[in-house]
Design a protein around this motif. Structure first.
Motif, short mmCIF file in Angstrom:
data_model
loop_
_atom_site.label_atom_id
_atom_site.label_comp_id
_atom_site.label_asym_id
_atom_site.label_seq_id
_atom_site.Cartn_x
_atom_site.Cartn_y
_atom_site.Cartn_z
N SER A 169 -0.19 5.94 -3.93
CA SER A 169 0.81 5.84 -2.86
C SER A 169 2.22 5.69 -3.44
CB SER A 169 0.49 4.65 -1.95
OG SER A 169 -0.78 4.80 -1.33
N SER A 170 2.32 4.92 -4.51
CA SER A 170 3.64 4.68 -5.11
C SER A 170 4.22 5.94 -5.74
CB SER A 170 3.54 3.58 -6.17
OG SER A 170 2.80 4.02 -7.31
N ARG A 171 3.37 6.92 -6.03
CA ARG A 171 3.85 8.14 -6.68
C ARG A 171 4.49 9.12 -5.70
NH1 ARG A 171 1.55 8.62 -11.83
NH2 ARG A 171 3.12 10.25 -12.10
N VAL A 172 4.17 8.99 -4.41
CA VAL A 172 4.65 10.00 -3.46
C VAL A 172 5.41 9.42 -2.28
CG1 VAL A 172 2.85 11.67 -4.04
CG2 VAL A 172 2.42 9.99 -2.25
N LEU A 173 5.30 8.12 -2.01
CA LEU A 173 6.00 7.52 -0.89
C LEU A 173 7.26 6.81 -1.38
CD1 LEU A 173 3.01 6.00 1.14
CD2 LEU A 173 4.15 8.21 1.47
N GLU A 174 8.37 7.07 -0.75
CA GLU A 174 9.64 6.48 -1.18
C GLU A 174 9.69 4.98 -0.84
OE1 GLU A 174 12.87 8.61 0.49
OE2 GLU A 174 12.39 10.51 -0.52
N ASN A 175 10.35 4.25 -1.71
CA ASN A 175 10.55 2.81 -1.52
C ASN A 175 9.22 2.08 -1.28
OD1 ASN A 175 13.43 3.14 -1.63
ND2 ASN A 175 13.38 3.84 0.50
N TYR A 176 8.23 2.50 -2.01
CA TYR A 176 6.89 1.92 -1.85
C TYR A 176 6.74 0.75 -2.81
CZ TYR A 176 1.81 1.63 -1.33
OH TYR A 176 0.53 1.20 -1.08
N VAL A 177 6.27 -0.38 -2.28
CA VAL A 177 6.03 -1.57 -3.09
C VAL A 177 4.52 -1.72 -3.27
CG1 VAL A 177 6.29 -4.07 -3.26
CG2 VAL A 177 8.11 -2.69 -2.22
N ILE A 178 4.07 -1.73 -4.51
CA ILE A 178 2.64 -1.85 -4.79
C ILE A 178 2.16 -3.25 -4.44
CG2 ILE A 178 0.91 -1.95 -6.62
CD1 ILE A 178 2.22 0.38 -7.96
#
Length: 412
Positions: free
Chosen positions: A209-218
């Motif tokens: 998810s972090s690779r393709v969604l902007e401003n994504y917090v793991i």
């Protein structure tokens, strides 16, 4: 290099290629076998053939131990070393695993019609391949100096329980003692498959998810992973102790954790990228399945009626909705990425994934909604047919990738 040598070169170039290919073929075979058995049982094509053991236990074994492991080993033989920056799995180990397990499954099919001795031989061969895989993975785990081995350690323990589940099935065939069959059934779901897929989901869904969604917090809380694993083990232990009326104690917390993670990992945001959405949708089935298990257990605890509410709906929500859908999503992603193609899920494969969701619904709803229970046999057969068609089309779409070179001419 002749054509056969070239094909073998590509098949053996990476762990997932041979194992995914056999898994694709085995998926088609086991779904075809089960669909034909249902058609015979319901009088669509005449009487079902007489087998060496009850079809339901053959079906359970083939799905849990003879189908999913090919994809799980193929996936983890690649990612397991990467998680710890460890030494890659050697070709002789992943090829031996594939050949022994494939040979064991072939003997299992033959034994269904030719007798228990061949069944026993087939499972013994499978155990050999499974053991080779465990030793190869443990070697990587023990030799690497990585500080964080938590996901790998959980996966290793789950694989050992999977081996024990297969061994228990073998002992059941030899002794007819039902306690070994019970252990094999519960271990396959609650000590092997669910812990493996929980661990992979916990590791990979937020990462992807972090690779393709902007401003994504793991968000990757280990406390929730430990709680979910404990709940999974608790469910299996309570079932083995003959206390299904109490499994809601662990099923409700597991459902709550899964629901929170679906929200925290961005289920709704994932719909903007179909290759990511298939993983999130698959994981969402875990919440549904565990709520159904909890409701079923509560009905027993409250002694509501004399029947078992919801039948096998919770199990199929888990196995088809979560396990099968997640395997399809992960296998598609690995196949696309490791063939040198852009990481994009085409419309056709997306439709096949939706077919998997339809399969889960068709199998689950007759056991939940009394109004359609009279149509249950037809819907069971329809679910099997839809699943068979969708998986066969998936296999036809991706299988040739495994014996062909990458499209970008890079090494596999």
């Amino acid at each position: 290099m002749n054509k056969q040598a070239t094909i073998w070169h590509h098949l053996s170039a990476a762990p997932h290629r041979s194992l995914f290919l056999v898994g694709a073929l085995q998926g088609v075979l086991t779904l075809l076998w089960w669909t034909l058995d249902l058609m015979g049982r319901y009088g669509v094509i005449g009487n079902a053939p007489v087998l060496s053991l009850a079809p339901i236990w053959a079906h359970a074994f083939l799905m849990v131990y003879g189908f999913f492991p090919f994809f799980i080993f193929g996936f983890l033989f690649t990612t397991f070393p990467n998680w710890m920056n460890g030494e890659k799995i050697k070709p002789r180990h992943y090829l031996a695993t594939c050949m022994f397990m494939a040979g064991g499954v072939a003997l299992f099919y033959a034994g269904l019609y030719l007798g228990k001795p061949i069944l026993v031989a087939g499972i013994a061969v499978m155990l050999t391949g499974w053991g080779i895989a465990i030793m190869a993975l443990l070697r990587v785990l023990l030799q690497t100096q990585a500080q964080d081995k938590r996901h790998a350690q959980v996966a290793s323990v789950a694989f050992i329980f999977g081996w024990l589940g297969v061994a228990a099935y073998l002992v059941w065939l030899l002794t007819d003692l039902s306690l070994f069959l019970d252990f094999s059934r519960q271990a396959g779901i609650w000590f092997f498959l669910l812990p493996i897929l929980l661990t992979v989901s916990h590791r990979m869904i937020p990462f992807f998810s972090s690779r393709v969604l902007e401003n994504y917090v793991i968000v990757r809380p280990y406390a929730l992973l430990w709680l979910m694993l404990a709940c999974s083990a608790g469910h299996g232990l309570l079932q083995l102790m003959g206390m299904p009326q109490y499994v809601w104690w662990v099923d409700l917390p597991l459902a709550g954790c899964a629901l929170y993670l679906s929200w925290a990992w961005g289920l709704l945001r994932s719909f903007s990228v179909s290759l990511l959405a298939v993983l999130h949708i698959s994981f969402a089935w875990l919440t549904i399945a565990m709520l159904l298990f909890a409701a079923q257990s509560l009905m027993m605890w409250l002694n509501v009626g004399e029947r078992i509410w919801f039948g096998l709906a919770p199990l199929h929500a888990l196995v088809i909705g979560y396990f099968a859908s997640m395997v399809l999503g992960m296998a598609s992603r690995v196949t696309i990425g490791h063939s040198g193609r852009p990481l994009v899920l085409d419309h056709f494969t997306w439709l096949l994934f939706l077919g998997f969701q339809a399969t889960a619904l068709l199998r689950v709803l007759p056991d939940i909604i009394p109004a359609v229970s009279a149509l249950a046999p037809m819907l069971y057969l329809l679910a099997a047919a839809v699943w068979l068609i969708c998986f066969t089309l998936w296999a036809a779409r991706f299988a040739p990738t495994y014996w062909r070179p990458r499209v970008d001419d890079k090494p596999s």
